[in-house]
Scaffold this motif. Structure first.
Motif, PDB file in Angstrom:
ATOM      1  N   PHE A  43      62.552  53.980  56.151  1.00  0.00           N
ATOM      2  CA  PHE A  43      63.223  53.562  54.925  1.00  0.00           C
ATOM      3  C   PHE A  43      62.340  53.700  53.686  1.00  0.00           C
ATOM      4  O   PHE A  43      62.696  53.189  52.622  1.00  0.00           O
ATOM      5  N   LYS A  45      61.558  56.377  51.832  1.00  0.00           N
ATOM      6  CA  LYS A  45      62.089  57.260  50.786  1.00  0.00           C
ATOM      7  C   LYS A  45      63.518  57.674  51.166  1.00  0.00           C
ATOM      8  O   LYS A  45      63.732  58.774  51.671  1.00  0.00           O
ATOM      9  N   VAL A  46      64.449  56.783  50.906  1.00  0.00           N
ATOM     10  CA  VAL A  46      65.845  57.023  51.275  1.00  0.00           C
ATOM     11  C   VAL A  46      66.572  57.738  50.141  1.00  0.00           C
ATOM     12  O   VAL A  46      66.384  57.416  48.963  1.00  0.00           O
ATOM     13  N   THR A  48      70.616  58.970  49.119  1.00  0.00           N
ATOM     14  CA  THR A  48      72.034  58.930  49.470  1.00  0.00           C
ATOM     15  C   THR A  48      72.733  60.161  48.903  1.00  0.00           C
ATOM     16  O   THR A  48      72.539  60.517  47.739  1.00  0.00           O
ATOM     17  N   ASP A  68      69.034  49.755  48.585  1.00  0.00           N
ATOM     18  CA  ASP A  68      67.702  49.503  48.050  1.00  0.00           C
ATOM     19  C   ASP A  68      67.356  48.020  48.143  1.00  0.00           C
ATOM     20  O   ASP A  68      66.237  47.647  48.501  1.00  0.00           O
ATOM     21  N   HIS A  75      58.890  50.287  49.398  1.00  0.00           N
ATOM     22  CA  HIS A  75      59.563  51.576  49.504  1.00  0.00           C
ATOM     23  C   HIS A  75      59.821  52.116  48.098  1.00  0.00           C
ATOM     24  O   HIS A  75      59.772  51.378  47.111  1.00  0.00           O
ATOM     25  N   VAL A  78      65.676  53.693  46.235  1.00  0.00           N
ATOM     26  CA  VAL A  78      66.636  54.548  46.931  1.00  0.00           C
ATOM     27  C   VAL A  78      67.315  55.463  45.914  1.00  0.00           C
ATOM     28  O   VAL A  78      67.863  55.009  44.906  1.00  0.00           O
ATOM     29  N   ALA A 106      62.829  63.218  51.135  1.00  0.00           N
ATOM     30  CA  ALA A 106      63.453  62.044  51.749  1.00  0.00           C
ATOM     31  C   ALA A 106      62.886  61.765  53.137  1.00  0.00           C
ATOM     32  O   ALA A 106      62.560  62.682  53.894  1.00  0.00           O
ATOM     33  N   SER A 107      62.770  60.485  53.459  1.00  0.00           N
ATOM     34  CA  SER A 107      62.398  60.073  54.821  1.00  0.00           C
ATOM     35  C   SER A 107      63.651  59.771  55.639  1.00  0.00           C
ATOM     36  O   SER A 107      63.621  59.740  56.867  1.00  0.00           O
ATOM     37  N   LEU A 108      64.767  59.542  54.942  1.00  0.00           N
ATOM     38  CA  LEU A 108      66.071  59.283  55.553  1.00  0.00           C
ATOM     39  C   LEU A 108      67.142  59.695  54.553  1.00  0.00           C
ATOM     40  O   LEU A 108      67.040  59.371  53.367  1.00  0.00           O
ATOM     41  N   VAL A 110      71.180  59.374  53.788  1.00  0.00           N
ATOM     42  CA  VAL A 110      72.406  58.647  54.129  1.00  0.00           C
ATOM     43  C   VAL A 110      73.578  59.330  53.421  1.00  0.00           C
ATOM     44  O   VAL A 110      73.662  59.316  52.197  1.00  0.00           O
ATOM     45  N   LEU A 283      71.959  51.010  60.973  1.00  0.00           N
ATOM     46  CA  LEU A 283      70.618  51.564  60.747  1.00  0.00           C
ATOM     47  C   LEU A 283      69.568  50.804  61.552  1.00  0.00           C
ATOM     48  O   LEU A 283      68.637  51.409  62.101  1.00  0.00           O
TER      49      LEU A 283
END
Length: 333
Positions: A43, A45-46, A48, A68, A75, A78, A106-108, A110, A283
């Motif tokens: 989480f 570097k998320v 969207t 976020d 982090h 977001v 991004a690390s994830l 969404v 998640l």
């Protein structure tokens, strides 16, 4: 002369002694040691991506700031790369969003509704965009063009949408990090002004698209979380979505008018908050080793937006119904 030399020597020795004492004192003094940096989580570097659901259209609650807030470990903010205009040209905008997510490292990612408009929209829009943005690979381009050219009028709506969907999945293939996507919900019954009938794929097309999405996600189950968007939307439409019990507050079944906007296409504020609550739970289950990084109190978020009375009203109505049923049951005895 000899006396002057002795004096200089004494001064030098004194200076050296002072320097030595200073160095010893410096070594003896406790130094500030930087605290160890928290271990990185998925989480950190998320980003969207997606369409109007992710973008907060009609309810003013984009997923990015809510997610976020739910991430309680250190982090980066977001990032919100979604757009409510996704419906206009999904192939072009989807590619742009994926490129942006990669640039943001991004690390994830969404994108719960990222694939929605790869299935929805008029058949003509699908065909026009497929033709205006031909595939780069000659063999793949020829196969796609032949498939569409040979299709019967009956099969064309299905084949055009599946071809568009394959393009969307190919975009997602470029992301080398964990991804959250959703399947395609049935939005039959939405306000025609917002979603014309010709833009809604048949149930057979929806089933075929979801079969492909689920197979794609299953093949990548270690890095792809498939969020059951179709199931969640159905529960909203049927009025069976449940707000879980918390403390002395009992569970509540939420009617459609509470969780969907008047257009019957987008979630209301309460619906959006419940959606994020379910997403956070998903998640946490997807990456249990990082579950402690997520905290989202949906009842608190609902109350913070001045909507607590809605829940109180539902609870009171539920109590009244329960009491009436008990009275009726007692009178029969």
């Amino acid at each position: 002369m000899r006396r002057a030399a002795c004096l200089l020597l004494a001064l030098a020795v004194t200076a050296m002694s002072a320097t030595a004492r200073s160095q010893v004192t410096e070594l003896e003094q406790p130094r500030d040691v930087a605290a160890p940096k928290a271990a990185a989580t998925v989480f950190d570097k998320v980003v969207t991506i997606g369409a109007s659901l992710t973008d907060g259209f009609a309810n003013g609650l984009p997923i990015a700031p809510l997610l976020d807030k739910a991430i309680v470990t250190e982090h980066r903010l977001v990032e919100r790369v979604s757009t409510s205009a996704f419906f206009s040209m999904p192939l072009r905008l989807g590619a742009q969003q994926v490129r942006r997510a990669r640039k943001l490292e991004a690390s994830l990612v969404v994108g719960v509704d990222f694939l929605f408009w790869y299935g929805y929209g008029p058949t003509s829009r699908h065909l026009n965009e497929l033709r205006s943005l031909p595939l780069g690979d000659a063999r793949a381009r020829e196969a796609e063009e032949r498939s569409l050219a040979d299709a019967s009028a009956e099969d064309l709506p299905l084949l055009a949408r599946l071809a568009t969907l394959e393009r969307g999945l190919a975009e997602l293939e470029q992301l080398e990090v964990p991804i959250v996507i959703g399947d395609i919900p049935d939005m039959t019954g939405a306000l025609p002004m917002m979603l014309p009938q010709r833009a809604i794929p048949s149930r057979a097309i929806q089933d075929a698209a979801n079969k492909r999405i689920r197979a794609w996600a299953r093949e990548r189950k270690d890095c792809v979380l498939l969020f059951p968007l179709a199931e969640r939307v159905l529960s909203m439409k049927l009025g069976t979505m449940v707000l879980e019990a918390s403390g002395d507050q009992k569970a509540l079944r939420l009617p459609m008018r509470v969780v969907l906007c008047n257009d019957k296409l987008h979630p209301s504020k309460i619906g959006a908050l419940l959606f994020v609550d379910q997403l956070v739970d998903a998640l946490a289950a997807f990456r249990p080793q990082h579950a402690e990084a997520l905290v989202f109190d949906v009842r608190k978020e609902i109350a913070a937006r001045g909507l607590g009375d809605v829940l109180l009203g539902l609870a009171a109505a539920d109590d009244a119904t329960t009491e009436a049923q008990a009275t009726k049951g007692a009178s029969k005895k």
